[in-house]
Structures are given as structure tokens and as C-alpha cells.
Write a protein that holds these residues in place. Structure first.
Motif, PDB file in Angstrom:
ATOM      1  N   SER A  14       9.674   7.979 -36.105  1.00 49.66           N
ATOM      2  CA  SER A  14      10.397   8.471 -35.449  1.00 49.66           C
ATOM      3  C   SER A  14      10.106   8.857 -37.275  1.00 49.66           C
ATOM      4  O   SER A  14      10.813   8.483 -38.744  1.00 49.66           O
ATOM      5  CB  SER A  14      10.537   8.138 -34.754  1.00 49.66           C
ATOM      6  N   LEU A  15      10.595  10.380 -37.008  1.00 49.02           N
ATOM      7  CA  LEU A  15      11.363  11.304 -37.833  1.00 49.02           C
ATOM      8  C   LEU A  15      12.374  10.824 -38.532  1.00 49.02           C
ATOM      9  O   LEU A  15      13.413  11.067 -37.275  1.00 49.02           O
ATOM     10  CB  LEU A  15      11.195  12.370 -37.359  1.00 49.02           C
ATOM     11  N   GLY A  16      12.567  10.675 -39.508  1.00 48.13           N
ATOM     12  CA  GLY A  16      14.267  10.258 -39.837  1.00 48.13           C
ATOM     13  C   GLY A  16      14.958   8.854 -40.609  1.00 48.13           C
ATOM     14  O   GLY A  16      15.581   8.361 -40.406  1.00 48.13           O
ATOM     15  N   SER A  17      13.280   8.316 -39.456  1.00 47.45           N
ATOM     16  CA  SER A  17      14.013   6.657 -39.974  1.00 47.45           C
ATOM     17  C   SER A  17      14.004   5.674 -41.430  1.00 47.45           C
ATOM     18  O   SER A  17      12.752   6.562 -42.110  1.00 47.45           O
ATOM     19  CB  SER A  17      12.736   5.974 -39.219  1.00 47.45           C
ATOM     20  N   ILE A  18      14.367   5.093 -41.470  1.00 48.83           N
ATOM     21  CA  ILE A  18      14.603   4.215 -42.589  1.00 48.83           C
ATOM     22  C   ILE A  18      14.328   2.625 -41.992  1.00 48.83           C
ATOM     23  O   ILE A  18      14.830   2.298 -40.492  1.00 48.83           O
ATOM     24  CB  ILE A  18      15.773   4.467 -43.401  1.00 48.83           C
ATOM     25  N   ALA A  19      13.352   2.568 -42.578  1.00 46.99           N
ATOM     26  CA  ALA A  19      12.394   0.785 -41.851  1.00 46.99           C
ATOM     27  C   ALA A  19      11.996   0.076 -42.772  1.00 46.99           C
ATOM     28  O   ALA A  19      11.690   0.364 -43.968  1.00 46.99           O
ATOM     29  CB  ALA A  19      11.625   1.761 -41.475  1.00 46.99           C
ATOM     30  N   THR A  20      11.538  -1.019 -42.289  1.00 46.92           N
ATOM     31  CA  THR A  20      11.155  -2.671 -43.730  1.00 46.92           C
ATOM     32  C   THR A  20       9.749  -2.619 -42.377  1.00 46.92           C
ATOM     33  O   THR A  20      10.360  -2.858 -41.112  1.00 46.92           O
ATOM     34  CB  THR A  20      12.590  -2.936 -43.397  1.00 46.92           C
ATOM     35  N   VAL A  21       9.360  -3.692 -42.419  1.00 50.37           N
ATOM     36  CA  VAL A  21       8.129  -4.175 -42.166  1.00 50.37           C
ATOM     37  C   VAL A  21       8.593  -5.693 -43.265  1.00 50.37           C
ATOM     38  O   VAL A  21       8.275  -6.014 -43.920  1.00 50.37           O
ATOM     39  CB  VAL A  21       7.132  -3.430 -42.430  1.00 50.37           C
ATOM     40  N   VAL A  22       7.876  -7.055 -42.091  1.00 52.64           N
ATOM     41  CA  VAL A  22       8.200  -8.308 -43.331  1.00 52.64           C
ATOM     42  C   VAL A  22       7.420  -8.744 -42.525  1.00 52.64           C
ATOM     43  O   VAL A  22       6.892  -9.157 -41.833  1.00 52.64           O
ATOM     44  CB  VAL A  22       9.808  -9.092 -42.902  1.00 52.64           C
ATOM     45  N   ALA A  23       6.690  -9.853 -43.947  1.00 50.82           N
ATOM     46  CA  ALA A  23       5.381  -9.763 -43.101  1.00 50.82           C
ATOM     47  C   ALA A  23       5.987 -12.146 -42.941  1.00 50.82           C
ATOM     48  O   ALA A  23       6.894 -12.008 -44.149  1.00 50.82           O
ATOM     49  CB  ALA A  23       4.706 -10.558 -44.235  1.00 50.82           C
ATOM     50  N   ILE A  24       6.073 -12.438 -41.796  1.00 54.24           N
ATOM     51  CA  ILE A  24       6.531 -13.998 -42.022  1.00 54.24           C
ATOM     52  C   ILE A  24       5.931 -14.724 -41.386  1.00 54.24           C
ATOM     53  O   ILE A  24       4.852 -14.621 -40.655  1.00 54.24           O
ATOM     54  CB  ILE A  24       7.987 -13.692 -40.643  1.00 54.24           C
ATOM     55  N   GLY A  25       6.322 -15.986 -41.557  1.00 49.86           N
ATOM     56  CA  GLY A  25       5.268 -17.402 -40.864  1.00 49.86           C
ATOM     57  C   GLY A  25       4.238 -17.120 -41.640  1.00 49.86           C
ATOM     58  O   GLY A  25       4.176 -17.658 -43.104  1.00 49.86           O
ATOM     59  N   GLY A  26       3.180 -18.571 -40.925  1.00 53.17           N
ATOM     60  CA  GLY A  26       2.031 -18.671 -41.693  1.00 53.17           C
ATOM     61  C   GLY A  26       2.895 -20.098 -42.166  1.00 53.17           C
ATOM     62  O   GLY A  26       1.461 -20.331 -43.051  1.00 53.17           O
ATOM     63  N   LYS A  27       2.970 -21.011 -41.639  1.00 55.48           N
ATOM     64  CA  LYS A  27       3.541 -21.816 -42.662  1.00 55.48           C
ATOM     65  C   LYS A  27       2.046 -22.914 -42.037  1.00 55.48           C
ATOM     66  O   LYS A  27       1.509 -22.901 -40.747  1.00 55.48           O
ATOM     67  CB  LYS A  27       4.713 -22.537 -42.151  1.00 55.48           C
ATOM     68  N   ALA A  28       1.656 -23.831 -43.123  1.00 56.58           N
ATOM     69  CA  ALA A  28       0.534 -24.777 -42.813  1.00 56.58           C
ATOM     70  C   ALA A  28       0.591 -25.402 -41.731  1.00 56.58           C
ATOM     71  O   ALA A  28       1.582 -26.318 -41.537  1.00 56.58           O
ATOM     72  CB  ALA A  28      -0.190 -25.120 -44.153  1.00 56.58           C
ATOM     73  N   GLY A  29       0.239 -25.834 -40.640  1.00 60.24           N
ATOM     74  CA  GLY A  29      -0.624 -26.371 -39.305  1.00 60.24           C
ATOM     75  C   GLY A  29       0.659 -26.066 -38.434  1.00 60.24           C
ATOM     76  O   GLY A  29       0.754 -26.999 -37.354  1.00 60.24           O
ATOM     77  N   ASP A  30       1.373 -24.735 -38.393  1.00 57.42           N
ATOM     78  CA  ASP A  30       2.211 -24.182 -37.907  1.00 57.42           C
ATOM     79  C   ASP A  30       1.351 -23.536 -36.949  1.00 57.42           C
ATOM     80  O   ASP A  30       1.748 -22.483 -37.331  1.00 57.42           O
ATOM     81  CB  ASP A  30       3.077 -23.872 -38.402  1.00 57.42           C
ATOM     82  N   THR A  31       1.183 -23.968 -35.772  1.00 50.85           N
ATOM     83  CA  THR A  31       0.592 -23.160 -34.879  1.00 50.85           C
ATOM     84  C   THR A  31       1.716 -21.883 -33.646  1.00 50.85           C
ATOM     85  O   THR A  31       1.427 -20.695 -33.188  1.00 50.85           O
ATOM     86  CB  THR A  31      -0.635 -23.375 -33.072  1.00 50.85           C
ATOM     87  N   VAL A  32       2.780 -22.047 -34.033  1.00 53.36           N
ATOM     88  CA  VAL A  32       3.793 -22.307 -33.149  1.00 53.36           C
ATOM     89  C   VAL A  32       4.444 -20.685 -33.834  1.00 53.36           C
ATOM     90  O   VAL A  32       4.670 -19.391 -33.216  1.00 53.36           O
ATOM     91  CB  VAL A  32       5.192 -23.136 -33.204  1.00 53.36           C
ATOM     92  N   HIS A  33       4.056 -21.108 -34.808  1.00 55.24           N
ATOM     93  CA  HIS A  33       4.470 -19.417 -35.519  1.00 55.24           C
ATOM     94  C   HIS A  33       3.748 -18.931 -37.114  1.00 55.24           C
ATOM     95  O   HIS A  33       3.866 -19.032 -37.866  1.00 55.24           O
ATOM     96  CB  HIS A  33       6.285 -18.984 -36.386  1.00 55.24           C
ATOM     97  N   PRO A  34       2.996 -18.344 -36.085  1.00 56.44           N
ATOM     98  CA  PRO A  34       1.890 -17.622 -36.800  1.00 56.44           C
ATOM     99  C   PRO A  34       1.964 -16.229 -37.982  1.00 56.44           C
ATOM    100  O   PRO A  34       3.448 -15.944 -37.942  1.00 56.44           O
ATOM    101  CB  PRO A  34       0.480 -17.215 -35.568  1.00 56.44           C
ATOM    102  N   PRO A  35       1.326 -16.108 -38.537  1.00 60.84           N
ATOM    103  CA  PRO A  35       1.525 -14.871 -39.507  1.00 60.84           C
ATOM    104  C   PRO A  35       1.728 -13.477 -38.951  1.00 60.84           C
ATOM    105  O   PRO A  35       0.620 -13.641 -37.898  1.00 60.84           O
ATOM    106  CB  PRO A  35       0.216 -15.069 -40.221  1.00 60.84           C
ATOM    107  N   SER A  36       3.211 -12.555 -39.213  1.00 62.12           N
ATOM    108  CA  SER A  36       3.866 -11.737 -37.947  1.00 62.12           C
ATOM    109  C   SER A  36       3.683 -10.812 -38.893  1.00 62.12           C
ATOM    110  O   SER A  36       4.360 -11.588 -39.735  1.00 62.12           O
ATOM    111  CB  SER A  36       4.142 -11.907 -36.819  1.00 62.12           C
ATOM    112  N   LEU A  37       3.840  -9.436 -38.279  1.00 65.71           N
ATOM    113  CA  LEU A  37       4.531  -8.289 -39.284  1.00 65.71           C
ATOM    114  C   LEU A  37       5.914  -7.768 -37.933  1.00 65.71           C
ATOM    115  O   LEU A  37       6.084  -7.819 -36.818  1.00 65.71           O
ATOM    116  CB  LEU A  37       4.140  -6.762 -38.940  1.00 65.71           C
ATOM    117  N   LEU A  38       7.472  -8.136 -39.000  1.00 69.36           N
ATOM    118  CA  LEU A  38       8.050  -7.522 -37.844  1.00 69.36           C
ATOM    119  C   LEU A  38       8.647  -6.848 -38.561  1.00 69.36           C
ATOM    120  O   LEU A  38       9.086  -6.332 -40.058  1.00 69.36           O
ATOM    121  CB  LEU A  38       9.818  -8.640 -38.476  1.00 69.36           C
TER     122      LEU A  38
END
Length: 337
Positions: free
Chosen positions: A294-318
Motif C-alpha cells: 500500500s501507499l506509504g508502506s515500509i516493508a521487508t520480505v524475508v526468505a525462510i525455511g528450506g532446511k534439508a529434510g525438513d518438510t514441516v518448514h518449506p521455503p517461504s516468504l515472510l
């Protein structure tokens, strides 16, 4: 020797950052507040003092602000203790003190009910970011402790060392204390890594500001862009692990000192993705298909997850909105869909 001073708790409405809604391509992190005091034992730490109302200059004129981001996929909920650099006199746990102060300030049934919903144990779980916590400006050492801890006893069983090389926080500065990496590393993935990343509190020059952070332990370097697959436009390139963006995509504006770039608002249903730096088209690791800035926003996108063998926390964007008060003990962050 630097010492702590009583920190004023201004829950939700309390930090004087612009309340601009941002549901973004970018992260959505809110503002929050905190507490202090105590000694290395933590159990006899001084109570957090409630007092600073929203926009209270007295509460903001002599402080710095830090929020805690727990982005280690195999680490349980955490709290944090801090010590003036080199003193070994740890204060906290910060979120436990904040939770206690919040509960103590619940003056009517509605406030008490809200406090119960926020209750415990106080801390931040994976993919959560705390409210901003006011601190006296200066350099701090950081100790990670389990959520719910009543003292600053080290996270000894997990073997997480204190972090003693963080930059100093200046008067009025805002920063994210990033906890990333893996408690039990898979292959060559990094162990628990703590970094202090300065945040913007004013727009980087355009209608909105956006930056990226790489907290994906299996990826030493990521590119972030709009779209996905072959229909992809790079925004940030070579974002190193446990760091904020330092390079804009080809043709984009230069980043500011904190890694933000000035951008136009994003319309709904905008896709965004992250991929290994230099990878072939279509090799997206994390994708969000519907993001709005939205107009006026200051924001951060974070790539998280993705540990090998971990299906509970897949790669995602926070996605976190950095200039929006949270309304609770946690920032306004959520995993983008």
C-alpha cells in the motif's frame, strides 16, 4: 560501563512510527515495545515500567528500538537477554518482562482478555517477529534463551553461544535482531546465526520502500523478484545469508543504507519469488502469488525455511510491515501465500 535504564512499555500504539498499513510483497513487520532491567540471574530483574503513551516524546528521545525475529526452522520458541558489550551482565529475558508488564497493565476485563490471548510462554516461535523493544543506545551482547525462561541462564543444552560482535545501536535507531541458521545443522548449513540489521523508519524516497533479507540457511545467496518462473523481474540480487539486500536488480533505483529501494505500490495478486542467485529461469525456491504493497508502506520480505529434510518448514516468504504498529507483543508479519 553502560547500564540499563528502566524502559517504558508502550504496547502496540506506543512507538512513534507511522501507522501505515502494508500487506505486501514485502514483509509486514509491526512495532512494539519492551522492557528491561535485571541482572545475569534475570529472576530478580527490575520490573518493566509502563508509561509511555503513543507519541510520547519522553519515551522516544533517549532510546533505540530492536525487534527479535526467530527464523531458525529447527529452533523452539526463544527469548533474548542482552548485556552492555563486554560486561557479561545480562538483563532480561526481554519478552518475559514485557509479557509480565503487559499483564500487569491490564486494567479492565477487555485488556485482561487480550493479555491472556497473548500469553505464554512469552517468546517468539519460528517465523514470528517480536514488537520493537526500547533499549538505551549502545553496543550489546546477546544471549538466546528458551521462551518462558525466568532467568538469563544460557541456552547451554543447545550449545548456542552468546553473540558479542554486534554493531552499536544509535539514538533513535530501529533494528531487527535476526536469529537464523539451524540448531542442528544439516550438511553444510550454518548453525544458529545472530545479526543486527538496521531498519528504515522513513520512506527510501518513493511511494513505498521495500527490502529483502535472506534467512534461508541452505542458500548462501538469493535473488528476489516480481513474478515467478520465466515471467520474473529481479528486484534484489545476491542477498547473502543473514543479511539484508545490498544490490538492486538491473534498472532499479539504488538501495539506501539499510537495503531498501523506493518502489511504487503493488496491486493485489502480484506474485513475488526468491531463487538461488544466478539460477536458471523458473528455478524458484519460495513463491508468494498474491502480495499487496500500500501507499506509504515500509516493508521487508524475508526468505525462510528450506532446511534439508525438513518438510514441516518449506521455503517461504515472510512479509513484514516495518512502519505499522502491531497491536500486540508480536510484529505484523505473516507468511505470504
Amino acid at each position: 560501563m553502560k547500564r540499563w535504564f528502566p524502559v517504558f512499555v508502550a504496547l502496540l500504539a506506543g512507538l512513534a512510527l507511522t501507522a501505515v498499513a502494508c500487506s505486501s510483497h514485502r514483509g509486514s513487520a509491526g512495532e512494539q515495545v519492551a522492557d528491561d532491567a535485571g541482572d545475569d540471574g534475570g529472576a530478580d530483574s527490575a520490573p518493566v515500567e509502563a508509561g509511555a503513551a503513543d507519541g510520547d516524546d519522553a519515551a522516544t528521545s533517549s532510546t533505540a528500538y530492536v525487534r527479535i525475529a526467530q527464523l531458525s526452522p529447527d529452533t523452539p520458541s526463544i527469548d533474548v537477554c542482552v548485556a552492555a558489550h563486554g560486561t557479561g551482565s545480562f538483563q532480561g529475558p526481554l519478552l518475559a518482562q514485557l509479557g509480565a508488564a503487559n499483564a500487569g497493565d491490564a486494567g479492565d476485563e477487555a485488556e485482561a482478555g487480550a493479555a491472556e490471548e497473548d500469553a505464554g510462554p512469552p517468546g517468539v516461535a519460528y517465523a514470528q517477529v517480536s514488537a520493537y523493544l526500547p533499549l538505551e543506545p549502545g553496543a550489546y551482547d546477546v544471549r538466546i534463551v528458551p521462551a518462558g525462561s525466568s532467568s538469563c541462564a544460557a541456552f547451554a543444552d543447545a550449545g548456542v553461544p552468546d553473540t558479542t560482535d554486534l554493531p552499536a545501536m544509535a539514538l533513535g535507531a530501529h533494528a531487527t535482531l535476526l536469529v537464523a541458521g539451524e540448531l542442528t545443522p544439516a550438511g553444510s548449513d550454518p548453525g544458529i546465526t545472530v545479526a543486527l540489521l538496521p531498519d528504515d523508519t522513513v520512506l527510501a524516497g518513493g511511494a513505498c520502500s521495500l527490502r529483502a533479507i535472506n534467512a534461508m540457511p541452505a542458500e548462501p545467496s538469493l535473488d528476489f523478484g516480481l513474478g515467478s518462473g520465466s515471467a520474473w523481474l529481479p528486484l534484489f540480487t545476491d542477498v547473502r545469508f543473514a543479511a539484508a539486500s545490498a544490490h538492486a536488480g538491473p534498472g532499479d533505483s539504488a538501495l539506501d543504507a539499510q537495503g531498501y529501494v523506493a518502489v511504487a505500490p503493488f496491486a493485489p495478486m502480484q506474485a513475488m519469488s526468491a531463487r538461488a542467485s544466478g539460477s536458471d529461469a523458473g528455478a524458484d525456491l519460495a513463491v508468494a502469488t498474491s502480495v499487496t504493497l500500500s501507499l506509504g508502506s515500509i516493508a521487508t520480505v524475508v526468505a525462510i525455511g528450506g532446511k534439508a529434510g525438513d518438510t514441516v518448514h518449506p521455503p517461504s516468504l515472510l512479509l513484514c510491515t516495518d512502519n505499522q504498529p502491531s497491536g500486540g507483543l508480536l510484529a505484523d508479519c505473516s507468511i505470504a501465500q
